[in-house]
Design a protein around this motif. Structure first.
Motif, PDB file in Angstrom:
ATOM      1  N   ALA A   1       0.837  -1.210   0.000  1.00  0.00           N
ATOM      2  CA  ALA A   1       0.000   0.000   0.000  1.00  0.00           C
ATOM      3  C   ALA A   1       0.865   1.251   0.000  1.00  0.00           C
ATOM      4  N   GLN A   2       1.836   1.306   0.905  1.00  0.00           N
ATOM      5  CA  GLN A   2       2.670   2.500   1.014  1.00  0.00           C
ATOM      6  C   GLN A   2       3.578   2.672  -0.213  1.00  0.00           C
ATOM      7  N   TRP A   3       4.044   1.567  -0.771  1.00  0.00           N
ATOM      8  CA  TRP A   3       4.874   1.655  -1.974  1.00  0.00           C
ATOM      9  C   TRP A   3       4.107   2.350  -3.096  1.00  0.00           C
ATOM     10  N   HIS A   4       2.868   1.963  -3.303  1.00  0.00           N
ATOM     11  CA  HIS A   4       2.066   2.582  -4.360  1.00  0.00           C
ATOM     12  C   HIS A   4       1.775   4.048  -4.048  1.00  0.00           C
ATOM     13  N   GLU A   5       1.561   4.358  -2.783  1.00  0.00           N
ATOM     14  CA  GLU A   5       1.300   5.755  -2.405  1.00  0.00           C
ATOM     15  C   GLU A   5       2.496   6.648  -2.709  1.00  0.00           C
ATOM     16  N   VAL A   6       3.704   6.148  -2.442  1.00  0.00           N
ATOM     17  CA  VAL A   6       4.906   6.919  -2.771  1.00  0.00           C
ATOM     18  C   VAL A   6       4.994   7.147  -4.279  1.00  0.00           C
ATOM     19  N   GLN A   7       4.666   6.140  -5.068  1.00  0.00           N
ATOM     20  CA  GLN A   7       4.728   6.305  -6.532  1.00  0.00           C
ATOM     21  C   GLN A   7       3.753   7.391  -7.005  1.00  0.00           C
ATOM     22  N   VAL A   8       2.570   7.429  -6.414  1.00  0.00           N
ATOM     23  CA  VAL A   8       1.578   8.430  -6.829  1.00  0.00           C
ATOM     24  C   VAL A   8       1.994   9.825  -6.357  1.00  0.00           C
ATOM     25  N   LEU A   9       2.507   9.933  -5.144  1.00  0.00           N
ATOM     26  CA  LEU A   9       2.979  11.238  -4.655  1.00  0.00           C
ATOM     27  C   LEU A   9       4.120  11.756  -5.533  1.00  0.00           C
ATOM     28  N   LYS A  10       5.049  10.893  -5.885  1.00  0.00           N
ATOM     29  CA  LYS A  10       6.164  11.310  -6.743  1.00  0.00           C
ATOM     30  C   LYS A  10       5.673  11.671  -8.147  1.00  0.00           C
ATOM     31  N   PHE A  11       4.635  10.978  -8.596  1.00  0.00           N
ATOM     32  CA  PHE A  11       4.041  11.316  -9.895  1.00  0.00           C
ATOM     33  C   PHE A  11       3.491  12.737  -9.887  1.00  0.00           C
ATOM     34  N   VAL A  12       2.777  13.098  -8.834  1.00  0.00           N
ATOM     35  CA  VAL A  12       2.211  14.450  -8.751  1.00  0.00           C
ATOM     36  C   VAL A  12       3.326  15.494  -8.835  1.00  0.00           C
ATOM     37  N   HIS A  13       4.414  15.249  -8.121  1.00  0.00           N
ATOM     38  CA  HIS A  13       5.544  16.173  -8.140  1.00  0.00           C
ATOM     39  C   HIS A  13       6.137  16.295  -9.538  1.00  0.00           C
ATOM     40  N   ARG A  14       6.360  15.151 -10.161  1.00  0.00           N
ATOM     41  CA  ARG A  14       6.970  15.188 -11.496  1.00  0.00           C
ATOM     42  C   ARG A  14       6.024  15.829 -12.516  1.00  0.00           C
ATOM     43  N   ARG A  15       4.779  15.397 -12.518  1.00  0.00           N
ATOM     44  CA  ARG A  15       3.837  15.839 -13.562  1.00  0.00           C
ATOM     45  C   ARG A  15       3.493  17.319 -13.434  1.00  0.00           C
ATOM     46  N   PHE A  16       3.364  17.822 -12.217  1.00  0.00           N
ATOM     47  CA  PHE A  16       2.852  19.184 -12.054  1.00  0.00           C
ATOM     48  C   PHE A  16       3.905  20.194 -11.580  1.00  0.00           C
ATOM     49  N   VAL A  17       5.151  19.721 -11.392  1.00  0.00           N
ATOM     50  CA  VAL A  17       6.238  20.640 -11.056  1.00  0.00           C
ATOM     51  C   VAL A  17       7.388  20.484 -12.041  1.00  0.00           C
ATOM     52  N   LEU A  18       7.983  19.307 -12.081  1.00  0.00           N
ATOM     53  CA  LEU A  18       9.200  19.120 -12.874  1.00  0.00           C
ATOM     54  C   LEU A  18       8.981  19.295 -14.366  1.00  0.00           C
ATOM     55  N   LEU A  19       7.786  18.983 -14.856  1.00  0.00           N
ATOM     56  CA  LEU A  19       7.536  19.062 -16.299  1.00  0.00           C
ATOM     57  C   LEU A  19       6.943  20.399 -16.737  1.00  0.00           C
ATOM     58  N   ARG A  20       6.903  21.367 -15.853  1.00  0.00           N
ATOM     59  CA  ARG A  20       6.364  22.677 -16.211  1.00  0.00           C
ATOM     60  C   ARG A  20       7.287  23.374 -17.212  1.00  0.00           C
ATOM     61  N   PRO A  21       6.743  23.952 -18.285  1.00  0.00           N
ATOM     62  CA  PRO A  21       7.578  24.644 -19.269  1.00  0.00           C
ATOM     63  C   PRO A  21       8.367  25.818 -18.695  1.00  0.00           C
ATOM     64  N   ASP A  22       7.790  26.543 -17.710  1.00  0.00           N
ATOM     65  CA  ASP A  22       8.530  27.671 -17.150  1.00  0.00           C
ATOM     66  C   ASP A  22       9.751  27.205 -16.366  1.00  0.00           C
ATOM     67  N   LEU A  23       9.672  26.023 -15.731  1.00  0.00           N
ATOM     68  CA  LEU A  23      10.837  25.463 -15.061  1.00  0.00           C
ATOM     69  C   LEU A  23      11.880  25.024 -16.080  1.00  0.00           C
ATOM     70  N   ALA A  24      11.422  24.460 -17.195  1.00  0.00           N
ATOM     71  CA  ALA A  24      12.351  24.041 -18.244  1.00  0.00           C
ATOM     72  C   ALA A  24      13.127  25.234 -18.792  1.00  0.00           C
ATOM     73  N   LEU A  25      12.468  26.356 -18.967  1.00  0.00           N
ATOM     74  CA  LEU A  25      13.122  27.565 -19.465  1.00  0.00           C
ATOM     75  C   LEU A  25      14.229  27.999 -18.498  1.00  0.00           C
ATOM     76  N   HIS A  26      13.918  27.999 -17.230  1.00  0.00           N
ATOM     77  CA  HIS A  26      14.883  28.368 -16.190  1.00  0.00           C
ATOM     78  C   HIS A  26      16.071  27.411 -16.203  1.00  0.00           C
ATOM     79  N   GLN A  27      15.796  26.123 -16.323  1.00  0.00           N
ATOM     80  CA  GLN A  27      16.853  25.122 -16.245  1.00  0.00           C
ATOM     81  C   GLN A  27      17.749  25.115 -17.477  1.00  0.00           C
ATOM     82  N   ARG A  28      17.218  25.468 -18.625  1.00  0.00           N
ATOM     83  CA  ARG A  28      18.075  25.539 -19.820  1.00  0.00           C
ATOM     84  C   ARG A  28      19.145  26.609 -19.641  1.00  0.00           C
TER      85      ARG A  28
END
Length: 517
Positions: free
Chosen positions: A382-409
């Motif tokens: 149960a907890q393993w799957h919860e960590v995967q979903v929490l990390k997904f939210v972070h990646r999908r809605f923070v790390l993949l933001r175009p404005d962050l990509a611009l900054h990182q380039r």
């Protein structure tokens, strides 16, 4: 009389004479905390540059929280007689070792976090012909055993075998070692053979360069016959799990605080998958990819990736329950109101963090014979799957933001340009005598290391092109490249910017702070 713990053997027999702590493991923890490499983490990006803000985690605050979680996990396991006995059979578990590993685990992260790590790896391999490239975990091990000079031998920190082994999250080199290399296993360990690894370049995740392999073998020797050559020690597994837990929770807090993590977007994605799970499961891969921007599709792609990579634990019912829990506690509760700095908002954030940390720590499980994709310590289903979903939210809605990509380039360009500028200084004979002393010392250190490998094991001295490296000039080229990479990776974000300004003639005055460690 009790036999001495072989895990407490230090790298150098002269070590430990001035330590205040009685326990050698506690002394190791104190040495790590006293290191300037640890202090610099306060100026190194966790996800985005904090810029002095107290609202975002940096690598230092992240490491402190990982250490707290790691110690909690270790103490929880030792409170169970069965888990404590199993840990003893597998090589031992000491809360001080787990905490020391957690404090040290990010020492090798360069300026701008994972972004800087990727840039330095490409530069190391393609510009300097370093087959090992650059990897943050391997750089951590290099700092602890080689480039930090605060230990009694003035080579590394002279840490115990247990603590050195506990930072080996991926206990192999990029290429060749151990033999057979974990990447060649039918089901490789996590990190040994990932989809993004280019053929012929070895593992992109690893924990020791060829220059530190002797230290690696010495650190792992007490665990021979207790854990497999490719397996983490129990204490390394505790650190790894604690890192996952802290990452899954605390970065979400950061981006809720600054208004980046938006309720509507996350609610639409998780709600879209929940409402249409059966329909989405029936879509072929091409159709799913073509609809990637529609709610629920990204989460469905995660579910399929987990089946492909982690069939040993993935379960569709557990995945659905994890989505429901994250939706309830993160989306419907925490994100339902904007963070406004009020006492109520701070309390809600603290309660979210405490509740999830307790739940995930309670989900740890020590097993005698784990699948190759996980360590001896893992999370319950149960907890393993919860960590995967929490990390997904972070990646999908923070790390993949175009404005962050611009900054990182822009940051990627800065790191690459800084490496070029320092390398040009190193080969400028007219100015070489005015090099930063630290950089000059690093060149000599690396030259000695590579010359030793050339004499003892020349077959290992292969460049990134796959061709053998021969001759003193070729050895110096490798040493120069490794030294520049060592130097740049030891800077804070701010130091990297300031140093490039100085080297580019944009600074209005000579260096105002030290760029050496």
């Amino acid at each position: 009389m009790d036999e001495p713990d072989p895990r407490a053997a230090r790298r150098d027999s002269a070590a430990g004479t001035a330590d205040l702590a009685v326990s050698p493991f506690r002394a190791d923890r104190d040495r790590i905390v006293s290191s300037p490499f640890f202090a610099r983490l306060g100026g190194v990006t966790q996800v985005v540059s904090a810029g002095g803000s107290g609202l975002l985690h940096n690598r230092l605050t992240h490491s402190l929280k990982v250490a707290t979680v790691a110690r909690s996990i270790a103490e929880r396991l030792l409170a169970s007689p069965d888990a404590a006995e199993l840990a003893r059979k597998l090589g031992g578990l000491d809360p001080d070792v787990a905490e020391a590993a957690a404090l040290a685990h990010d020492l090798g992260h360069p300026p701008f976090g994972h972004l800087g790590e990727g840039v330095l790896d490409r530069v190391a391999r393609h510009r300097f012909n370093l087959a090992d490239g650059f990897e943050g975990n391997a750089q951590t091990f290099r700092i602890l055993t080689t480039t930090d000079v605060r230990g009694p031998s003035a080579v590394g920190l002279d840490l115990t075998a247990a603590v050195r082994a506990s930072v080996l999250k991926y206990p192999w080199s990029r290429l060749h070692r151990p033999r057979p290399h974990p990447s060649e296993m039918p089901v490789p360990p996590r990190g040994a053979a990932e989809p993004g690894d280019a053929p012929g370049t070895g593992s992109s995740k690893f924990c020791a360069y060829s220059t530190e392999w002797d230290d690696f073998e010495q650190a792992r020797a007490p665990f021979a016959g207790r854990v497999e050559p490719w397996q983490q020690t129990v204490e390394a597994s505790v650190m790894d799990t604690a890192d996952d837990i802290a990452y899954a929770i605390h970065d979400l807090q950061d981006f809720h605080r600054i208004g980046v993590l938006q309720h509507a977007e996350v609610a639409a994605e998780l709600g879209g998958w929940t409402a249409n799970a059966l329909e989405l499961a029936g879509l072929d891969a091409e159709t799913l990819d073509s609809q990637a921007r529609r709610p629920g599709r990204s989460l469905e792609r995660l579910r399929r990736r987990l089946h492909a990579k982690d069939s040993w634990i993935v379960d569709d019912d557990a995945f659905a329950l994890a989505v429901a829990r994250v939706r309830s506690e993160l989306v419907d509760d925490l994100l339902s109101g904007a963070f406004d700095g009020s006492i109520e908002a701070e309390q809600a954030l603290a309660a979210f963090s405490a509740r999830w940390t307790a739940r995930l720590v309670d989900g740890v499980l020590l097993t005698p014979s784990p699948p190759t994709r996980t360590g001896h310590l893992t999370l319950r289903t149960a907890q393993w799957h919860e960590v995967q979903v929490l990390k997904f939210v972070h990646r999908r809605f923070v790390l993949l933001r175009p404005d962050l990509a611009l900054h990182q380039r822009g940051q990627a360009s800065l790191v690459s340009t800084l490496v070029d500028a320092l390398d040009a200084w190193l080969v400028d004979r007219d100015e070489a005598y005015r090099l930063p002393r630290r950089l000059r010392d690093l060149v000599e250190l690396a030259r000695t290391e590579y010359a030793g490998i050339a004499r003892a094991e020349p077959e290992l001295l292969v460049g990134a092109t796959g061709e053998p490296v021969r001759g003193t000039d070729a050895v110096y080229e490798l040493a120069r490249g490794r030294a520049v990479i060592d130097f740049v990776s030891s800077l804070t974000d701010k130091q990297a910017v300031s140093l490039l300004d100085a080297l580019s003639g944009r600074a209005s005055q000579p260096w105002s702070e030290s760029f050496v460690l």
